[in-house]
Design a protein around this motif. Sequence first.
Motif, mmCIF file in Angstrom:
data_model
loop_
_atom_site.group_PDB
_atom_site.id
_atom_site.type_symbol
_atom_site.label_atom_id
_atom_site.label_comp_id
_atom_site.label_asym_id
_atom_site.label_seq_id
_atom_site.Cartn_x
_atom_site.Cartn_y
_atom_site.Cartn_z
ATOM 1 N N HIS A 3 -9.965 -11.315 18.282
ATOM 2 C CA HIS A 3 -11.031 -11.258 19.217
ATOM 3 C C HIS A 3 -11.125 -11.862 20.560
ATOM 4 O O HIS A 3 -11.950 -11.673 21.433
ATOM 5 C CB HIS A 3 -12.283 -11.621 18.398
ATOM 6 N N GLY A 4 -10.331 -12.619 20.807
ATOM 7 C CA GLY A 4 -10.217 -13.253 22.191
ATOM 8 C C GLY A 4 -10.836 -14.611 22.428
ATOM 9 O O GLY A 4 -11.299 -15.376 21.194
ATOM 10 N N PRO A 5 -11.580 -15.183 23.469
ATOM 11 C CA PRO A 5 -12.217 -16.318 23.796
ATOM 12 C C PRO A 5 -13.601 -16.504 22.663
ATOM 13 O O PRO A 5 -14.398 -15.668 22.586
ATOM 14 C CB PRO A 5 -12.768 -16.397 25.023
ATOM 15 N N VAL A 6 -13.462 -17.649 22.001
ATOM 16 C CA VAL A 6 -14.804 -17.932 21.181
ATOM 17 C C VAL A 6 -15.486 -19.008 21.778
ATOM 18 O O VAL A 6 -14.553 -20.038 21.654
ATOM 19 C CB VAL A 6 -14.515 -18.030 19.689
ATOM 20 N N ARG A 7 -16.461 -19.065 22.200
ATOM 21 C CA ARG A 7 -17.083 -20.387 22.771
ATOM 22 C C ARG A 7 -17.191 -21.623 21.719
ATOM 23 O O ARG A 7 -17.848 -21.291 20.676
ATOM 24 C CB ARG A 7 -18.445 -20.050 23.463
ATOM 25 N N VAL A 8 -16.852 -22.800 22.206
ATOM 26 C CA VAL A 8 -17.003 -23.887 21.292
ATOM 27 C C VAL A 8 -18.501 -24.479 21.667
ATOM 28 O O VAL A 8 -18.686 -24.878 22.745
ATOM 29 C CB VAL A 8 -15.822 -25.026 21.632
ATOM 30 N N ARG A 9 -19.438 -24.989 20.404
ATOM 31 C CA ARG A 9 -20.430 -25.412 20.509
ATOM 32 C C ARG A 9 -20.369 -26.830 19.698
ATOM 33 O O ARG A 9 -20.391 -26.546 18.655
ATOM 34 C CB ARG A 9 -21.528 -24.335 20.014
ATOM 35 N N LEU A 13 3.966 -11.945 27.365
ATOM 36 C CA LEU A 13 4.708 -11.618 26.154
ATOM 37 C C LEU A 13 3.803 -10.783 25.106
ATOM 38 O O LEU A 13 4.116 -9.831 24.686
ATOM 39 C CB LEU A 13 5.345 -12.837 25.363
ATOM 40 N N LEU A 14 2.577 -11.619 24.931
ATOM 41 C CA LEU A 14 1.762 -10.993 24.005
ATOM 42 C C LEU A 14 1.196 -9.723 24.604
ATOM 43 O O LEU A 14 0.957 -8.670 23.811
ATOM 44 C CB LEU A 14 0.454 -12.101 24.086
ATOM 45 N N ASP A 15 0.842 -9.505 25.925
ATOM 46 C CA ASP A 15 0.561 -8.181 26.264
ATOM 47 C C ASP A 15 1.473 -7.133 25.839
ATOM 48 O O ASP A 15 1.297 -6.117 25.628
ATOM 49 C CB ASP A 15 0.362 -8.288 27.981
ATOM 50 N N ALA A 16 2.811 -7.541 26.266
ATOM 51 C CA ALA A 16 4.117 -6.535 26.026
ATOM 52 C C ALA A 16 4.021 -6.044 24.888
ATOM 53 O O ALA A 16 4.437 -5.147 24.546
ATOM 54 C CB ALA A 16 5.222 -7.228 26.767
ATOM 55 N N ILE A 17 3.836 -6.982 23.713
ATOM 56 C CA ILE A 17 4.277 -6.564 22.451
ATOM 57 C C ILE A 17 2.744 -5.759 21.705
ATOM 58 O O ILE A 17 2.932 -5.625 20.435
ATOM 59 C CB ILE A 17 4.594 -7.824 21.489
ATOM 60 N N VAL A 52 -2.586 -18.770 18.989
ATOM 61 C CA VAL A 52 -2.544 -17.410 18.889
ATOM 62 C C VAL A 52 -1.187 -17.099 18.564
ATOM 63 O O VAL A 52 -0.750 -16.329 17.592
ATOM 64 C CB VAL A 52 -2.782 -17.028 20.293
ATOM 65 N N LEU A 53 -0.334 -17.816 19.044
ATOM 66 C CA LEU A 53 1.183 -17.416 18.699
ATOM 67 C C LEU A 53 1.685 -17.788 17.552
ATOM 68 O O LEU A 53 2.494 -17.048 16.735
ATOM 69 C CB LEU A 53 2.212 -18.323 19.913
ATOM 70 N N GLU A 54 1.148 -18.848 16.824
ATOM 71 C CA GLU A 54 1.275 -19.310 15.271
ATOM 72 C C GLU A 54 0.825 -18.146 14.529
ATOM 73 O O GLU A 54 1.689 -18.048 13.266
ATOM 74 C CB GLU A 54 0.522 -20.725 15.233
ATOM 75 N N ALA A 55 -0.260 -17.659 14.843
ATOM 76 C CA ALA A 55 -0.769 -16.755 13.848
ATOM 77 C C ALA A 55 0.200 -15.348 14.209
ATOM 78 O O ALA A 55 0.301 -14.655 12.942
ATOM 79 C CB ALA A 55 -2.211 -16.058 14.643
ATOM 80 N N GLY A 111 -2.203 -8.504 23.352
ATOM 81 C CA GLY A 111 -2.518 -9.481 24.340
ATOM 82 C C GLY A 111 -4.185 -9.495 24.244
ATOM 83 O O GLY A 111 -4.940 -8.741 23.554
ATOM 84 N N LEU A 112 -4.775 -10.458 24.888
ATOM 85 C CA LEU A 112 -6.271 -10.545 24.985
ATOM 86 C C LEU A 112 -6.620 -10.555 26.264
ATOM 87 O O LEU A 112 -6.004 -10.763 27.087
ATOM 88 C CB LEU A 112 -6.334 -12.156 24.337
ATOM 89 N N ASP A 113 -8.258 -10.343 26.345
ATOM 90 C CA ASP A 113 -9.058 -10.350 27.587
ATOM 91 C C ASP A 113 -9.394 -11.734 27.517
ATOM 92 O O ASP A 113 -10.303 -12.195 26.901
ATOM 93 C CB ASP A 113 -10.109 -9.384 27.251
ATOM 94 N N TYR A 114 -8.945 -12.441 28.588
ATOM 95 C CA TYR A 114 -9.050 -13.997 28.713
ATOM 96 C C TYR A 114 -10.292 -14.120 29.434
ATOM 97 O O TYR A 114 -10.921 -15.360 29.673
ATOM 98 C CB TYR A 114 -7.989 -14.644 29.414
#
Length: 249
Positions: free
Chosen positions: A170-176, A139-143, A216-219, A146-149
Amino acid sequence: MRILGEHAFVLHARAWRETSLLVEVLCAEHGRLGLVARGVRGPKRQALRAALQPMQHIRFDAVLRGELAHLASAEALDAAPRLQGEAMLSGFYASELVLRLAPRQDPQPELYAAYDLLRARLGEGEPLAWTLRRFERDLLDAIGVGLDYGHEGDGDPVDPAARYRLDPGHGPVRVRGERGGERDRSATGRALLGLAADIAPPADELGGLRRVLREVLEAHLGGRPLASWQLLGDLGRMARPRPQGGSSS
């Protein structure tokens, strides 16, 4: 404008006035469309009313006037999947996502195909968690959001052994580190790579994938939660075993 022989999936229908329905559909050619179905709640229109049930695949004729189209006729193209329990709520959730995120009268062939596939997977009893994560991705891609996972926001490949959150832009952000519950709101890199490759991750990693996709959906929902999230949460709480001498609430 006349719409003839249009294929669509029924997303939602509600009563309007005494004998009519307001119906939302996802069309093959016209995207999300609102229909006014007059007189369908009368005793002689049972076949038409049955064709307008949620998740039903239909062919219809209508006349488009402004925001809404006035339904002239509709027929079911197959039998809607008979869903119960969590599967039924999952279908409600997917339809609500489309209603909230897909713009009206904007052709969405990829979304139409994704909804068709979701409907088939629900009907065949495929695992619900993975089925929904794939639909959210599609769905995110279609509208167009979408993100590069498979890559971090800076372009580095996602590390399957690391943990990530998803930034809607911006897609995946590493958790440190694990401060502030970051780990509880993250997914494994392996799960994100699985989503990118359409390969199901281990079952115990799907919960993290659900949480990061929900952010992401909430945003994109603008802070207005879905009714189906509440229903699914309530169902999950009801399914938990009650502690002896206590209450699940």
